[in-house]
Design an enzyme around this catalytic site. Structure first.
Site, PDB file in Angstrom:
ATOM      1  N   ARG A  71     -26.706  42.850   0.362  1.00  0.00           N
ATOM      2  CA  ARG A  71     -26.081  43.461   1.531  1.00  0.00           C
ATOM      3  C   ARG A  71     -25.504  44.822   1.381  1.00  0.00           C
ATOM      4  O   ARG A  71     -25.442  45.275   0.364  1.00  0.00           O
ATOM      5  CB  ARG A  71     -25.037  42.414   2.068  1.00  0.00           C
ATOM      6  CG  ARG A  71     -23.867  42.315   0.902  1.00  0.00           C
ATOM      7  CD  ARG A  71     -22.670  41.686   1.575  1.00  0.00           C
ATOM      8  NE  ARG A  71     -21.737  41.417   0.754  1.00  0.00           N
ATOM      9  CZ  ARG A  71     -20.830  42.417   0.213  1.00  0.00           C
ATOM     10  NH1 ARG A  71     -20.913  43.707   0.344  1.00  0.00           N
ATOM     11  NH2 ARG A  71     -19.892  41.952  -0.943  1.00  0.00           N
ATOM     12  N   GLY A  72     -25.206  45.339   2.587  1.00  0.00           N
ATOM     13  CA  GLY A  72     -24.337  46.738   2.470  1.00  0.00           C
ATOM     14  C   GLY A  72     -22.944  46.244   1.862  1.00  0.00           C
ATOM     15  O   GLY A  72     -22.588  45.349   1.736  1.00  0.00           O
ATOM     16  N   ARG A  74     -19.737  46.879  -0.782  1.00  0.00           N
ATOM     17  CA  ARG A  74     -19.047  46.862  -2.143  1.00  0.00           C
ATOM     18  C   ARG A  74     -18.708  45.513  -2.467  1.00  0.00           C
ATOM     19  O   ARG A  74     -19.014  44.573  -1.749  1.00  0.00           O
ATOM     20  CB  ARG A  74     -18.219  48.016  -2.466  1.00  0.00           C
ATOM     21  CG  ARG A  74     -18.852  49.375  -2.463  1.00  0.00           C
ATOM     22  CD  ARG A  74     -18.083  50.442  -2.357  1.00  0.00           C
ATOM     23  NE  ARG A  74     -17.687  50.881  -3.506  1.00  0.00           N
ATOM     24  CZ  ARG A  74     -16.940  52.222  -3.951  1.00  0.00           C
ATOM     25  NH1 ARG A  74     -17.064  53.020  -3.471  1.00  0.00           N
ATOM     26  NH2 ARG A  74     -16.615  52.212  -5.120  1.00  0.00           N
ATOM     27  N   ILE A  75     -17.872  45.370  -3.470  1.00  0.00           N
ATOM     28  CA  ILE A  75     -17.333  43.950  -3.870  1.00  0.00           C
ATOM     29  C   ILE A  75     -16.279  43.539  -3.034  1.00  0.00           C
ATOM     30  O   ILE A  75     -15.311  44.130  -2.211  1.00  0.00           O
ATOM     31  CB  ILE A  75     -16.870  44.127  -5.204  1.00  0.00           C
ATOM     32  CG1 ILE A  75     -16.716  42.625  -5.847  1.00  0.00           C
ATOM     33  CG2 ILE A  75     -15.545  44.719  -5.386  1.00  0.00           C
ATOM     34  CD1 ILE A  75     -16.535  42.632  -7.462  1.00  0.00           C
ATOM     35  N   HIS A  78     -14.706  35.677  -1.390  1.00  0.00           N
ATOM     36  CA  HIS A  78     -14.746  34.553  -0.273  1.00  0.00           C
ATOM     37  C   HIS A  78     -13.925  33.606  -0.971  1.00  0.00           C
ATOM     38  O   HIS A  78     -14.083  33.400  -2.402  1.00  0.00           O
ATOM     39  CB  HIS A  78     -16.278  34.294  -0.144  1.00  0.00           C
ATOM     40  CG  HIS A  78     -16.845  35.434   0.500  1.00  0.00           C
ATOM     41  ND1 HIS A  78     -16.561  36.315   1.592  1.00  0.00           N
ATOM     42  CD2 HIS A  78     -18.173  36.067   0.355  1.00  0.00           C
ATOM     43  CE1 HIS A  78     -17.287  37.132   2.068  1.00  0.00           C
ATOM     44  NE2 HIS A  78     -18.388  37.232   1.018  1.00  0.00           N
ATOM     45  N   CYS A 177     -13.805  46.085  -1.313  1.00  0.00           N
ATOM     46  CA  CYS A 177     -14.684  46.902  -0.690  1.00  0.00           C
ATOM     47  C   CYS A 177     -14.684  48.381  -1.348  1.00  0.00           C
ATOM     48  O   CYS A 177     -15.046  49.333  -0.523  1.00  0.00           O
ATOM     49  CB  CYS A 177     -14.033  46.985   0.925  1.00  0.00           C
ATOM     50  SG  CYS A 177     -14.199  45.454   1.647  1.00  0.00           S
TER      51      CYS A 177
END
EC number: 2.3.1.181
Length: 233
Positions: A71-72, A74-75, A78, A177
């Site tokens: 996906r687009g 960053r880290i 979840h 992110c």
């Protein structure tokens, strides 16, 4: 019409890899015309995932496992108390990934308005934000929902992660992110009472259906807006 499928909340949370396999199978079916546009809603057990733009310094320094995904963004993290949504939907021509991200933001902003939470976009950063305070008391933007997507053959994958009632200690081990000058928050923290993913699902459902059934026309949001730079977390 968009089908909303709830596949696992709370004690029935779905491991990330299992959910990724479900996404890929459904994506293939939507591409082939065997399935209609669908949003999968679920919770995951605690896990870190890293999008294509993740930098080495964003990752946990203690060697905690991270799942790299296509996906687009960053880290991000979840886990329990966070509602994750995976829209597997066909985008109209001409292809506009940013418009898809905006539609997701619109749905989340509308949901938060239903809960009397004022939220907004931030220039150059996707996701949904709430005004909060840094440890020193100075005002700052705090992310309540992250977004990161991928599009293949005009059909989307991945999606959004909305903090509902989750803890925050997992974020201390990463740069969420890749953003160092903002914080993270949750619906529960914003309104001062516990709001779980299960509480949110029935409220969010109509907003997702409306936003993703709009045939590519971005819905007007219900809070202050600014431009979205790209499809990233």
């Amino acid at each position: 019409m968009v089908d909303i499928v709830v596949t696992g909340l709370s004690a029935n949370s779905v491991p990330y890899i299992e959910a990724l396999e479900r996404q890929r199978a459904l994506h293939a079916d939507v591409v082939a015309g065997r399935a209609q546009d669908t949003v999968i809603l679920l919770e995951h057990p605690s896990v870190y995932t890293a999008g294509r733009r993740t930098e080495p310094e964003d990752r946990p320094r203690d060697g905690t496992p991270v799942i790299d995904v296509d996906r687009g963004g960053r880290i991000t993290w979840h886990g329990p108390g966070q509602l994750v949504g995976y829209p597997i939907v066909r985008l109209p021509e001409p292809l506009d990934v940013v418009a898809h991200v905006r539609r997701l933001e619109d749905a989340l902003i509308a949901l938060l308005a239903d809960l009397d939470v004022a939220s907004y976009r931030v220039d150059g950063r996707s996701g949904v934000w709430i005004r909060g305070a840094a440890p020193d008391g100075s005002p700052r933007d705090e992310k309540v929902a992250a977004i990161g997507v991928r599009v293949a053959e005009r059909v989307t994958m991945h999606g959004f992660a909305l903090n509902c009632s989750n803890a925050f200690d997992a974020y201390d081990r990463i740069v969420p992110c890749g953003i160092r000058d903002a914080g993270v928050t949750s619906i529960s923290r914003a309104i001062g009472r516990t709001v779980t993913p299960a509480d949110v699902v029935p409220l969010l459902r109509p907003h997702l259906v409306r936003a993703l059934s709009s045939n590519g026309s971005a819905m007007p949001a219900t809070a202050p807006l600014s431009s979205v730079a790209g499809a990233r977390a």
